[in-house]
Design a protein around this motif. Structure first.
Motif, PDB file in Angstrom:
ATOM      1  N   VAL A 124       0.824  -1.210   0.000  1.00 54.83           N
ATOM      2  CA  VAL A 124       0.000   0.000   0.000  1.00 54.83           C
ATOM      3  C   VAL A 124       0.859   1.261   0.000  1.00 54.83           C
TER       4      VAL A 124
ATOM      5  N   ALA B 246      -8.378   0.474   3.326  1.00 56.80           N
ATOM      6  CA  ALA B 246      -8.426  -0.978   3.499  1.00 56.80           C
ATOM      7  C   ALA B 246      -7.595  -1.418   4.690  1.00 56.80           C
TER       8      ALA B 246
ATOM      9  N   SER C 112     -12.468   5.468  -1.838  1.00 57.86           N
ATOM     10  CA  SER C 112     -13.185   4.969  -0.660  1.00 57.86           C
ATOM     11  C   SER C 112     -13.953   3.701  -0.992  1.00 57.86           C
TER      12      SER C 112
ATOM     13  N   GLY D   1     -11.398   0.957  -1.465  1.00 57.96           N
ATOM     14  CA  GLY D   1     -10.802   0.652  -0.165  1.00 57.96           C
ATOM     15  C   GLY D   1     -11.741  -0.125   0.729  1.00 57.96           C
TER      16      GLY D   1
ATOM     17  N   ALA E 170      -7.169   4.617  -1.060  1.00 56.10           N
ATOM     18  CA  ALA E 170      -7.799   3.303  -1.147  1.00 56.10           C
ATOM     19  C   ALA E 170      -7.052   2.281  -0.313  1.00 56.10           C
TER      20      ALA E 170
END
Length: 778
Positions: free
Chosen positions: A209, A433, A719, A722, A429
């Motif tokens: 990420v 998550a 969003s 995610g 995103a």
């Protein structure tokens, strides 16, 4: 196509980049800055494992918990005591030392030990003590500074640590705080245990990420100045080059910018490495020399970045027709197709689906499937965003002049606007998550301490022999303390402690009010004695707490040696019922008021003081720690909390926060460069609008809307992706689905805040570009 032809065309583009005059140099510089920022963060990432290994090795090298068996005094022994403390949330590593001979082991980073009353400190602690913020800490450390600890004795550049000279430490030797040692280091390493699959998954996701936005920004940076470059390349068609050769020349220009970016990135990394030595993030600091990238990983970065620049350029030019008389880009482009863009996130979900239910008892996660699935989902954001921006702006028409200017610009170049926001969307995103996953599994790595923080907020453990009643009075008089409850305790056995008792019972001493915190008493006055039952040890208590029974006081402190002190259970024990104390423990045994305790046992008790603090006093905990240092230099002052997290889980989350800070800094810097590059591309257009009387306020608002529209859409899409990825990850680890809305809103808010800051910083250059003089040309 031969490799020779490829090399000749790439080389020709490389030369064009540096011989294209001011325009070419400007594009190379902007590309190099954008790529350099990404390369610097990649190099920093490759250096983190080395820095952590150095911290671990240095911590092992200075380890002084090599207690082992009890050692006699000799010319190679050192008595050392742990006097760690906390100051305003920062840990302070403290040691009292007393060498007992000329061959006593020297701690790493020291050339000699300080004399009693003196101390050697880390550079960061010396700086803090010399500042106004360190006044309260100076009161806690009443030693004269005579030197500094070398780098070899510290795990980080901002670590707070000291060694203070002391005398007569031998009587304080016990099994947990003070010891006589002959060497430093960890002689015995615990055997490796099976790693927790969920923690491994968290580490893997953190790296994916955090590094994905870096790759997106590098891909965006190599496309700086694309429109002007393509118009210049049209001239090459007039001298006979075909379309493929032209694309390879364009790739050569991007290659030149990426190679210069590698140089810039190395410079940025070296500057950042020096800066890293002066900062501390989430209680973690490193020395610049420790940030040494792995040669293999650094070589991979050096090869991957130029290769990516060439591939991205060739991919970007697939839909651009460069003809001898111009570039067919200004015509209405074909509508972007959605079907293949949906394949990326769907493919990511397909890779992650077999991992649902894995982990812990279900087995390990397949790291390749997890990495591939997460990458496809995040890349899906970058593929879906251009389509979403195009679809939205095609339906936007009415509005103010500034709104119409912004919408028209987005309709003509929605791809450029989407590229600018791609990095933020990917970062948000992934962060959403990860925050969902952290929130979902946090309960598995968080334990209830059992401490009742409504009854007490701090506990101070005193060393054996410290008068706990006097200490309680001094704590009660400390600023910020509402109430202080002091107790003395010892363990009694049915046999001599040198041979080990068969049965034990606890002894607790305190005032009537203090004893009532741990037991329900029928009536109490000073001089009374009680036997408290209602615990799992009632059988031992009933057996040993009989009047006249001779019990042996534990004086060994786990060392296996100590005087055999005997005590007879007095007559007239009153029955009592044990209750849960403020520390969450229910302990029965023998309870004595102070007058019922023989004087000869006073020095054998371990004292504890439980404190209720006044929340309106900001530094109440610091005042308590200062009092503790004066009452007993060996006192351990602890702040209570209702819960505590597993260290590994907390360290992984700390790594996420540190990485997020670096990525957000990169996002802001790269986005600013992108914004400036786009403003430079539209310099003549802005000047023309100003020449026709357009107000500065209108143009400024139009630039804001050009940024705000794709950002809002990007954050919304991020969003959604995610939340989807977070839900899949929660199913993978077997946690119930749930959305941590505060984290989702905070991450989207952070992304929006970065954009607002960048927009504000781009206003001064925008005002300079909005001048009629910009219409001049050569």
């Amino acid at each position: 196509m031969s490799a020779r032809q490829w090399g000749r065309d790439l080389g020709l583009g490389f030369r064009f980049a540096f011989t294209g005059g001011r325009e070419g140099w400007t594009r190379v510089l902007l590309t190099a800055i954008g790529v350099g920022l990404g390369v610097a963060l990649l190099l920093l990432t490759t250096a983190i494992p080395t820095a952590l290994a150095v911290r671990h090795d240095r911590d092992d090298a200075r380890a002084d918990y090599t207690y082992g068996p009890r050692r006699p005094k000799a010319d190679d022994t050192l008595v050392i005591a742990d006097t760690d403390t906390v100051f305003h949330g920062r840990s302070v590593r403290g040691r009292l030392v007393e060498p007992e001979g000329p061959k006593a082991p020297i701690a790493p980073g020291l050339s000699a030990y300080p004399a009693p009353g003196d101390m050697v400190v880390s550079p960061a602690l010396k700086e803090l003590l010399a500042s106004g913020d360190g006044a309260m800490l100076r009161d806690r450390l009443p030693y004269r500074i005579t030197g500094t600890i070398g780098e070899a004795g510290l795990v980080g550049s901002r670590e707070l640590a000291y060694y203070a000279g002391a005398k007569n430490l031998a009587p304080k030797i016990n099994g947990y705080q003070t010891a006589r040692i002959t060497t430093y280091g960890s002689p015995n390493r615990s055997p490796a245990t099976r790693a927790d699959p969920v923690l491994i998954l968290l580490v893997l996701l953190v790296f994916v990420v955090l590094l994905m936005p870096v790759a997106v920004f590098i891909a965006t940076a190599v496309r700086f100045g694309g429109e002007r470059r393509d118009r210049r390349l049209a001239a090459l068609r007039l001298v006979g080059s075909d379309s493929r050769m032209t694309r390879r020349i364009a790739a050569g220009e991007a290659l030149a910018g990426s190679l210069v970016g590698l140089v810039f990135g190395t410079g940025f990394f070296l500057l950042g490495r020096q800066f890293a030595g002066s900062v501390e993030v989430v209680d973690i600091s490193v020395f610049p020399d420790s940030l040494d990238p792995s040669p293999a990983l650094a070589a991979l970065v050096a090869l991957a970045v130029p290769a990516a620049a060439v591939l991205v350029t060739l991919f970007a030019l697939r839909g651009v027709v460069i003809e001898p008389l111009g570039v067919v880009r200004t015509a209405r482009p074909a509508r972007r197709r959605l079907w293949w863009r949906l394949l990326l996130p769907l493919g990511g979900l397909a890779l992650l689906a077999p991992m649902i239910g894995q982990g812990r008892s279900g087995g390990d996660f397949n790291q390749y499937l997890v990495t591939g699935g997460v990458l496809l989902l995040l890349v899906g954001v970058t593929a879906l965003l251009p389509w979403a921006v195009e679809a939205l702006v095609a339906r936007l028409h009415r509005g103010s002049v500034a709104w119409q200017l912004a919408v028209r610009r987005l309709q003509l170049s929605s791809g450029s606007a989407a590229r600018m926001v791609n990095g933020i969307a990917v970062a948000v995103a992934g962060a959403v998550a990860l925050q969902m996953l952290f929130a979902g599994v946090q309960g598995d790595y968080t334990q209830q301490t059992g401490k009742d923080v409504t009854r007490a907020q701090m506990q101070v453990n005193l060393s054996k022999g410290t008068p706990f009643s006097t200490a309680g009075e001094r704590f009660a008089a400390t600023k910020g303390v509402r109430a202080a409850t002091s107790l003395g305790s010892a363990t009694l056995g049915d046999r001599d402690w040198r041979h080990g008792p068969d049965t034990t019972v606890s002894l607790t001493v305190g005032t009537c009010a203090a004893l009532r915190e741990w037991a329900t008493l029928p009536s109490c006055r000073d001089g009374d004695a009680f036997v408290a039952t209602g615990t799992d040890d009632d059988s031992s208590t009933t057996r040993l707490a009989r009047p006249g029974t001779t019990l042996h006081v534990d004086t060994a402190d786990g060392t296996g040696r100590g005087a055999d002190v005997r005590w007879s259970v007095p007559k007239g024990l009153k029955p009592a019922h044990a209750i849960t104390g403020p520390n969450g423990a229910r302990s029965g045994g023998i309870l004595l008021t102070r007058a019922a305790l023989p004087d000869r046992l006073n020095g054998l008790l371990d004292g504890s003081v439980f404190l209720s603090l006044d929340p309106s006093v900001p530094d109440a905990t610091e005042y308590v720690r200062n009092t503790a240092a004066k009452v007993d230099p060996f006192a351990d002052a602890m702040t209570w909390s209702a819960t505590e997290e597993t260290k590994k889980f907390a360290s992984i989350r700390t790594g996420l926060y540190v990485g997020a800070v670096c990525v957000l800094a990169l996002i802001g810097a790269s986005l600013l460069v992108t914004q400036l590059e786009q403003l430079r591309e539209r310099r003549k257009l802005l000047s023309s609008l100003m020449a026709f009387g357009t107000r500065r306020r209108t143009l400024g608002l139009s630039v804001f809307w050009q940024t705000a529209i794709p950002v809002a859409l990007g954050l919304l899409l991020a969003s959604a992706v995610g939340l989807t990825l977070g839900g899949v990850l929660l199913k993978m680890v077997g946690s119930p689905l749930g959305v941590d809305w505060p984290s989702v809103l905070s991450m989207t808010g952070a992304g929006a805040a970065v954009v607002l800051v960048v927009t504000a910083l781009s206003l001064p250059p925008l005002l300079r570009l909005m001048r009629p003089e910009g219409l001049r040309t050569e």
